[in-house]
Scaffold this active site. Structure first.
Site, PDB file in Angstrom:
ATOM      1  N   SER A   1     -89.696-100.841 -26.906  1.00  0.00           N
ATOM      2  CA  SER A   1     -88.455-101.043 -27.668  1.00  0.00           C
ATOM      3  C   SER A   1     -88.614-102.249 -28.592  1.00  0.00           C
ATOM      4  CB  SER A   1     -87.292-101.255 -26.683  1.00  0.00           C
ATOM      5  OG  SER A   1     -86.194-101.850 -27.306  1.00  0.00           O
TER       6      SER A   1
ATOM      7  N   HIS B   1     -88.095-112.709 -31.194  1.00  0.00           N
ATOM      8  CA  HIS B   1     -87.289-111.767 -30.399  1.00  0.00           C
ATOM      9  C   HIS B   1     -87.252-112.235 -28.948  1.00  0.00           C
ATOM     10  CE1 HIS B   1     -85.429-107.728 -30.372  1.00  0.00           C
ATOM     11  NE2 HIS B   1     -85.679-107.794 -29.074  1.00  0.00           N
TER      12      HIS B   1
ATOM     13  N   LYS C   1     -89.750-102.173 -32.947  1.00  0.00           N
ATOM     14  CA  LYS C   1     -88.852-102.800 -33.937  1.00  0.00           C
ATOM     15  C   LYS C   1     -89.566-103.917 -34.685  1.00  0.00           C
ATOM     16  CE  LYS C   1     -85.487-103.823 -31.052  1.00  0.00           C
ATOM     17  NZ  LYS C   1     -84.835-103.262 -29.897  1.00  0.00           N
TER      18      LYS C   1
ATOM     19  N   ARG D   1     -79.982 -96.441 -22.700  1.00  0.00           N
ATOM     20  CA  ARG D   1     -80.475 -97.244 -21.568  1.00  0.00           C
ATOM     21  C   ARG D   1     -79.424 -98.248 -21.122  1.00  0.00           C
ATOM     22  NH1 ARG D   1     -84.987-100.154 -24.001  1.00  0.00           N
ATOM     23  NH2 ARG D   1     -85.271-101.147 -21.998  1.00  0.00           N
TER      24      ARG D   1
ATOM     25  N   ASP E   1     -85.494 -95.968 -31.159  1.00  0.00           N
ATOM     26  CA  ASP E   1     -85.093 -97.092 -30.297  1.00  0.00           C
ATOM     27  C   ASP E   1     -83.581 -97.268 -30.338  1.00  0.00           C
ATOM     28  OD1 ASP E   1     -85.510 -99.500 -28.631  1.00  0.00           O
ATOM     29  OD2 ASP E   1     -84.668-100.473 -30.395  1.00  0.00           O
TER      30      ASP E   1
HETATM   31  N1  URA Z   1     -84.515-106.176 -26.123  1.00  0.00           N
HETATM   32  C1  URA Z   1     -84.864-105.045 -26.794  1.00  0.00           C
HETATM   33  O1  URA Z   1     -84.891-105.014 -28.013  1.00  0.00           O
HETATM   34  N2  URA Z   1     -85.182-103.970 -26.081  1.00  0.00           N
HETATM   35  C2  URA Z   1     -85.174-103.958 -24.729  1.00  0.00           C
HETATM   36  O2  URA Z   1     -85.495-102.942 -24.158  1.00  0.00           O
HETATM   37  C3  URA Z   1     -84.807-105.130 -24.048  1.00  0.00           C
HETATM   38  C4  URA Z   1     -84.483-106.235 -24.765  1.00  0.00           C
END
Ligand code: URA
Length: 436
Positions: free
Chosen positions: A184, A83, A188, A169, A162
């Protein structure tokens, strides 16, 4: 129970939430009992009065528990997830995931959409004609077992908290908060069920974390959350002071990812992809050390196996694999506008404000400014000159691909983004360090 207005005031006054309060906020928001205007106010209060370590962990767990957790045990082999914290021109997953899976790692990947000025893997993949980012969990597991790789959208019931917060956001100026980003991402990643997690934490003008110190704090926070949940987690801190590679915008980025898998990608982007893929290979214990992992990764690009893996994924997910050889199959932008250097004096690129380049591409339609906006996959920017490059009269600095929406405003922003100097400039490093 609690009243949301009291909790907004509590955070506005910089007091620490209890675990019960955090659970209440998340449960009620997911159930639709807290309106977006109150949640927006709370997010802004958190932006100004950052979450503590304990609050961040409690929020991560509350978001994780807001939905289902994926059980990947029916997939054989080592499952790794990757990620990025988000940047401009960041199409890394499109290259790293096929490389790692060509080397035997299983990537059952759930990706996100664009956020603010930064693009999202799903939006990029959807620029491939026919490509589907939704599938049943049975088909998802089957695909990963058969070809080692699938990239899909977050299913409705993975961290629904999220999903709602992320979209809010994005349009309320509340992305850049260490606790909100860490919770966040990690909620995930924990819900997605992988054995190991490799994080790309971006630092610089195009990142949500602008300096190395705060980015490192974010990296440490996420690594700690991962380890606490018994997942081997590493975070690589990487440069986002200028767009990554040359392409910014959905189909342009997919084309650049394909070129990189053909061994013809831009140097900075290729270096980053090799490093992150090597971290995945290392954490999966396919190599004994990082040098051996890098060598395996480079071989996999050179022998074409990584590109084959991308082709397989496109076929399995309903896309047209011919795009790999024929880029004209992507939807084409109607207008092409070149930014050309017209002065006699030889100059060097001193800096490129990646945030402005990202904002310019959003103006063209490559990203969203409201939750309802549709993406235009064909628009974007190619940055031909990067930091340290020499610029002489007649050189193309950048190309804008547009469909007539805000082309001039995008051009203005692009002009503002570039700073030239008459002194030679060193090329920036791409990888700062890895937190383990
Ligand atoms: N990527 C994400 O999944 N969440 C964030 O808050 C910022 C980048």
């Amino acid at each position: 129970m609690f009243r949301i207005v009291d909790l907004i005031i509590k955070k506005r006054n910089n007091e620490e939430f209890t675990n019960e309060e955090i659970k209440f906020i998340i449960d009620e928001y997911v159930q639709g009992n807290i309106p977006d205007y109150q949640m927006s106010a709370l997010l802004m209060a958190i932006y100004f009065n950052p979450l503590t370590e304990k609050e961040t962990l409690d929020l991560t767990m509350a978001m994780l528990k807001s939905g289902d957790e994926i059980d990947l045990s029916s997939i054989n082999g080592i499952k790794v997830d990757k990620h990025s914290t988000g940047g401009v021109g960041d199409k890394t997953s499109l290259v790293v995931a096929p490389i790692a899976s060509a080397l035997g790692v299983k990537l059952a990947k759930m990706s996100g959409r664009g956020l603010g000025h930064s693009g999202g893997t799903l939006d990029k993949l959807e620029s491939i004609p026919g490509f589907k980012i939704e599938m049943s969990s049975t088909d998802f597991f089957k695909q990963v077992n058969e070809i080692g790789l699938a990239i899909i959208g977050q299913s409705a019931n993975i961290t629904p908290a999220d999903k709602k917060l992320y979209a809010l956001r994005d349009v309320t100026g509340t992305i850049e908060s260490k606790g909100l980003i860490a919770s966040s991402i990690m909620s995930k990643k924990l819900a997605s069920g992988a054995d190991h997690i490799v994080l790309d934490v971006k630092v610089g003008s195009g990142a949500f974390m602008k300096d190395l110190k705060t980015a490192k704090e974010l990296a440490l926070a996420m690594v700690q959350i991962g380890k606490g949940a018994k997942r081997d987690t590493v975070a690589t801190l990487t440069n986002m002071d200028q767009p990554l590679g040359c392409a910014v915008g959905n189909s342009l980025e997919v084309i650049e990812a394909i070129e990189t898998l053909k061994g013809k990608g831009p140097e900075d982007f290729t270096t980053l992809c090799v490093e992150l893929a090597a971290e995945i290979v290392l954490v999966s214990k396919i190599a004994n050390n990082i040098d051996e992992a890098r060598r395996l990764v480079i071989d996999t690009i050179e022998n074409g196996k990584a590109l084959d893996k991308l082709r397989q994924m496109i076929i399995y997910q309903g896309g047209n694999p011919e795009v790999i050889n024929d880029y004209s199959l992507f939807k084409q932008a109607e207008e092409v506008c070149e930014l050309v250097y017209e002065n006699d004096e030889e100059m060097y690129v001193d800096s490129i404000d990646a945030l402005k380049v990202g904002q310019a591409s959003v103006l063209l339609g490559a990203g969203r400014t409201t939750k309802e906006d549709e993406i235009d996959h064909s628009v974007g920017i190619l940055v031909h000159k990067k930091i340290g490059d020499k610029v002489i009269k007649g050189d193309k600095i950048a190309t804008i691909y547009s469909n007539g929406t805000k082309t001039n405003e995008a051009l203005e922003l692009l002009l503002e983004a570039y700073v030239l100097t008459n002194k030679e400039v060193e090329k920036p490093i791409i990888i700062y360090e890895t937190v383990r």
